[in-house]
Design a protein around this motif. Structure first.
Motif, short mmCIF file in Angstrom:
data_model
loop_
_atom_site.label_atom_id
_atom_site.label_comp_id
_atom_site.label_asym_id
_atom_site.label_seq_id
_atom_site.Cartn_x
_atom_site.Cartn_y
_atom_site.Cartn_z
N VAL A 89 0.84 -1.20 0.00
CA VAL A 89 0.00 0.00 0.00
C VAL A 89 0.88 1.25 0.00
O VAL A 89 0.59 2.22 -0.71
N VAL A 93 0.50 3.42 -3.26
CA VAL A 93 -0.48 4.48 -3.04
C VAL A 93 0.11 5.71 -2.33
O VAL A 93 -0.15 6.84 -2.72
N PHE A 165 -7.22 7.16 1.61
CA PHE A 165 -8.17 6.25 0.96
C PHE A 165 -9.24 5.73 1.92
O PHE A 165 -10.13 4.98 1.53
N LEU A 166 -9.16 6.15 3.20
CA LEU A 166 -10.19 5.81 4.17
C LEU A 166 -10.92 7.05 4.65
O LEU A 166 -11.84 6.95 5.48
N LYS A 175 -16.89 5.21 -1.45
CA LYS A 175 -15.54 5.08 -1.97
C LYS A 175 -14.60 4.49 -0.92
O LYS A 175 -13.75 3.64 -1.24
N ALA A 176 -14.77 4.89 0.33
CA ALA A 176 -13.93 4.37 1.41
C ALA A 176 -14.18 2.87 1.60
O ALA A 176 -13.23 2.10 1.78
N ASN A 179 -12.57 0.97 -1.19
CA ASN A 179 -11.12 0.88 -0.98
C ASN A 179 -10.78 -0.19 0.05
O ASN A 179 -9.81 -0.94 -0.12
N THR A 180 -11.57 -0.27 1.12
CA THR A 180 -11.31 -1.28 2.14
C THR A 180 -11.57 -2.67 1.57
O THR A 180 -10.87 -3.63 1.90
N VAL A 182 -11.06 -3.59 -1.48
CA VAL A 182 -9.90 -3.91 -2.31
C VAL A 182 -8.75 -4.41 -1.43
O VAL A 182 -8.08 -5.39 -1.75
N ILE A 183 -8.54 -3.73 -0.30
CA ILE A 183 -7.46 -4.11 0.60
C ILE A 183 -7.70 -5.50 1.19
O ILE A 183 -6.79 -6.33 1.28
#
Length: 207
Positions: A89, A93, A165-166, A175-176, A179-180, A182-183
Motif C-alpha cells: 500500500v 499508493v 483512501f479511508l 468510496k472508502a 477501498n477497504t 480492495v485491501i
C-alpha cells in the motif's frame, strides 16, 4: 543463526516503531492523548508492532498469553501477509504523496520496505507445515476487519482518518468502503499466495 535473525528482527522492528512514536510526539498537532490514539490508528504501526512482538516472543520464549498467541500455528504466515500489505500500500499508493526527509525517511523505509521484506525472508526460511493451515491463517482476517470498523467508527466522531483512501469526509463513505474491500481482497490473495508458496517450499526442502 535463526536466533540471530530473530534478535535482529526484534531490535530493528522495535527501533522503527519507537522512533516513529518519538517523531510523532515531537511533531504532534494535537494533545498527547489524541496523538497517541492517532499513532496507533495507523495500520502500519499496529502491524509493525505485531512483528516486533512476534520476534520478542521468539527470542524470549515467554509463555504469557499475548506472546504465546503470536507463535501459534499459522500466525507467522498471517503476520507476513499483513506486513506485506503495509509495504504494498505504501509503495503503490502513499509513496507518491509523502516525501519524508532525514530520520523520518529512514524510519519510513524501515517500516514500509525493510521490515516487510525481512519478515518475508524469515517466513520463507522458517515456515513449517503447521503454519500453513488455511483455517488458522484465515482467522487472522479478523484483524484488518476490526481495524477498519474501528477507524470508520472513530472517524465518524473525530473526523480523523489515518489514510486518504479511508477518509470518508473527503472521498465519501461508498468510496472508502470500496477501498477497504480492495485491501481485504488483496489480503486474501496474499494469504493464498503464501499458503501455496509455503507448501511448494516445504516440498522442495524434502526433495
Amino acid at each position: 543463526m535463526k536466533r540471530k535473525f530473530e534478535i535482529f528482527g526484534l531490535c530493528i522492528s522495535w527501533f522503527a516503531v519507537v522512533s516513529q512514536f518519538i517523531l510523532m510526539i515531537q511533531n504532534r498537532q494535537a494533545d498527547i492523548f489524541e496523538t497517541v490514539v492517532r499513532f496507533f490508528s495507523f495500520f502500519t504501526i499496529l502491524t509493525n508492532t505485531i512483528v516486533a512482538l512476534f520476534f520478542t516472543a521468539k527470542v524470549l520464549k515467554k509463555k504469557q498469553f499475548l506472546l504465546k498467541l503470536l507463535v501459534k500455528d499459522g500466525t507467522i504466515t498471517a503476520i507476513t501477509a499483513f506486513i506485506l500489505i503495509v509495504g504494498l500500500v505504501y509503495q503503490l499508493v502513499l509513496r507518491s504523496i509523502w516525501e519524508p526527509t532525514g530520520l523520518q525517511f529512514l524510519i519510513d523505509e524501515l517500516l514500509h520496505t525493510f521490515i516487510p521484506l525481512y519478515m518475508l525472508g524469515y517466513w520463507f526460511f522458517h515456515v513449517k507445515k503447521s503454519d500453513l493451515s488455511p483455517k488458522m491463517v484465515f482467522i487472522w482476517l479478523m484483524y484488518p476487519l476490526i481495524y477498519i470498523v474501528f477507524i470508520m467508527v472513530r472517524g465518524s466522531f473525530s473526523n480523523y482518518y489515518p489514510y486518504p483512501f479511508l477518509n470518508v469526509s473527503e472521498i465519501g463513505f461508498e468510496k472508502a468502503i470500496l477501498n477497504t474491500g480492495v485491501i481485504i481482497a488483496i489480503s486474501i490473495i496474499l494469504l493464498l499466495a503464501l499458503l501455496f508458496t509455503g507448501k511448494m517450499t516445504l516440498k522442495v526442502r524434502k526433495e
